[in-house]
Design a protein around this motif. Structure first.
Motif, mmCIF file in Angstrom:
data_model
loop_
_atom_site.group_PDB
_atom_site.id
_atom_site.type_symbol
_atom_site.label_atom_id
_atom_site.label_comp_id
_atom_site.label_asym_id
_atom_site.label_seq_id
_atom_site.Cartn_x
_atom_site.Cartn_y
_atom_site.Cartn_z
ATOM 1 N N GLU A 50 3.043 2.449 6.142
ATOM 2 C CA GLU A 50 2.537 1.419 7.051
ATOM 3 C C GLU A 50 1.843 2.014 8.268
ATOM 4 O O GLU A 50 0.927 1.400 8.820
ATOM 5 N N TYR A 105 9.369 1.353 13.365
ATOM 6 C CA TYR A 105 8.040 0.774 13.556
ATOM 7 C C TYR A 105 7.396 0.447 12.214
ATOM 8 O O TYR A 105 6.701 -0.568 12.082
ATOM 9 N N SER A 106 7.630 1.302 11.230
ATOM 10 C CA SER A 106 7.118 1.026 9.892
ATOM 11 C C SER A 106 7.750 -0.245 9.322
ATOM 12 O O SER A 106 7.068 -1.065 8.696
ATOM 13 N N TYR A 124 8.881 -2.731 11.068
ATOM 14 C CA TYR A 124 8.304 -3.855 11.823
ATOM 15 C C TYR A 124 6.923 -4.225 11.291
ATOM 16 O O TYR A 124 6.616 -5.408 11.099
ATOM 17 N N LEU A 125 6.084 -3.209 11.047
ATOM 18 C CA LEU A 125 4.733 -3.490 10.557
ATOM 19 C C LEU A 125 4.762 -4.137 9.184
ATOM 20 O O LEU A 125 3.899 -4.965 8.863
ATOM 21 N N ASN A 181 4.685 -7.916 11.504
ATOM 22 C CA ASN A 181 3.480 -7.451 12.171
ATOM 23 C C ASN A 181 2.768 -8.616 12.866
ATOM 24 O O ASN A 181 2.332 -9.564 12.229
ATOM 25 N N PHE A 194 0.215 -7.788 15.135
ATOM 26 C CA PHE A 194 -1.055 -7.247 15.600
ATOM 27 C C PHE A 194 -2.231 -7.965 14.941
ATOM 28 O O PHE A 194 -3.272 -8.150 15.556
ATOM 29 N N SER A 202 -6.645 -4.781 14.403
ATOM 30 C CA SER A 202 -5.191 -4.697 14.464
ATOM 31 C C SER A 202 -4.683 -3.336 13.999
ATOM 32 O O SER A 202 -3.704 -2.814 14.545
ATOM 33 N N ALA A 249 -2.390 -0.932 16.239
ATOM 34 C CA ALA A 249 -1.025 -0.634 15.796
ATOM 35 C C ALA A 249 -0.775 0.865 15.823
ATOM 36 O O ALA A 249 0.287 1.326 16.268
#
Length: 292
Positions: free
Chosen positions: A75, A230-231, A233-234, A238, A240, A248, A252
């Protein structure tokens, strides 16, 4: 019990380091590091490809970068992964051309931003000449490129070595899966060594390796946790895309680099707090907790 004793708990140390992080204006500085890192990644890759072509093997750069990127969460690579691979697949030459000089100059920005961040974390004033700082950045970039190409050669030769062992010593039974399994500790080791070199070489005052190690280890561990979170979350939450539309992906990636830069500076702040406390508790003015 006699003699001074001191037990530093984790929370007071981190609390002081975080307070210093804000006092040293690390928030805007981390943004500068993130921007200049994005700005310098592609010029550095162009220089790496040109250097590999100079030695007659255009695929070396692609092999080592692809090997390292394979350890990163997918991601995080989606925004810039295709662009990185497109750069790596274009043969380049002419290390002494004007474009190569501009490329190195652009990549120097990433080194300089890390230097500024570490100087701020260690409360150091830069007293070295501009020419020396430029030379240090160029040496840093060229050295990193040569090290990556050397590692690429090792990765290329590893399957050949395993095939020879299979042919002449089949009982050992090595396997190519070992190369892929070692990818993750290999990348962690590279990050640790790179950070140690940064803390040792880039600041205005050289730092002992043992003094730099706590902050470096903390930075590596937090980076691993941060990249995983963070991966996740994306992949699932996500936001963004709804905020920045077609931009985005790049935002990101830049936000992740911004967080990583904050952690990098925090590692320097942790080392600074540890060194300061160690000096205080080893000084004659330190309170003797063993005496009543």
């Amino acid at each position: 019990m006699t003699g001074p004793t001191y037990r530093a708990t984790l929370w007071p140390l981190l609390s002081e380091a975080i307070s210093r992080l804000f006092a040293d204006e690390a928030i805007p500085l981390a943004g500068n590091i993130a921007f200049r890192t994005i700005f310098s990644i592609f010029p550095f890759l162009i220089f790496l490809v040109a250097l590999a072509g100079f030695f007659g093997n255009d695929t070396l750069a692609e092999q080592i970068v692809g090997y390292i990127l394979g350890a990163a969460p997918p991601e995080l690579l989606k925004p810039i992964g295709p662009e990185i691979r497109s750069i790596l697949t274009v043969p380049r030459s002419g290390l002494l051309s004007l474009s190569a000089i501009i490329t190195i100059w652009s990549a120097m920005g990433g080194v300089d931003s890390v230097r500024v961040g570490l100087n701020r974390a260690y409360d150091l004033k830069e007293n070295r000449g501009v020419l020396w700082l430029y030379a240090q950045s160029v040496i840093f970039i060229i050295g990193a490129a040569f090290v990556m190409l050397a590692l690429a050669v090792l990765i290329v030769l590893a399957p050949v070595f395993f095939n020879l062992v299979d042919a002449y010593a089949p009982d050992i039974q090595p396997s190519l899966w070992l190369i892929n399994w070692l990818r993750y500790p290999f990348v962690v080791l590279m990050l640790t060594v790179w950070l140690l070199i940064c803390h040792r070489v880039l600041p205005a005052k050289p730092l002992d390796i043992l003094d730099a190690l706590p902050g470096v280890m903390m930075t590596v561990v937090v980076w691993i946790v941060l990249s995983t979170a963070y991966s996740y979350y994306l992949a699932r939450f996500n936001s963004f895309a709804s905020t920045y539309a077609s931009l985005s992906g790049i935002f990101a990636a830049m936000f992740f680099l911004y967080l990583a830069a904050l952690v990098l500076i925090l590692g320097g702040e942790v080392n600074r707090v540890l060194v300061t406390r160690r000096k205080f508790w080893s000084s004659p003015q330190a309170p003797n907790l063993g005496q009543k």
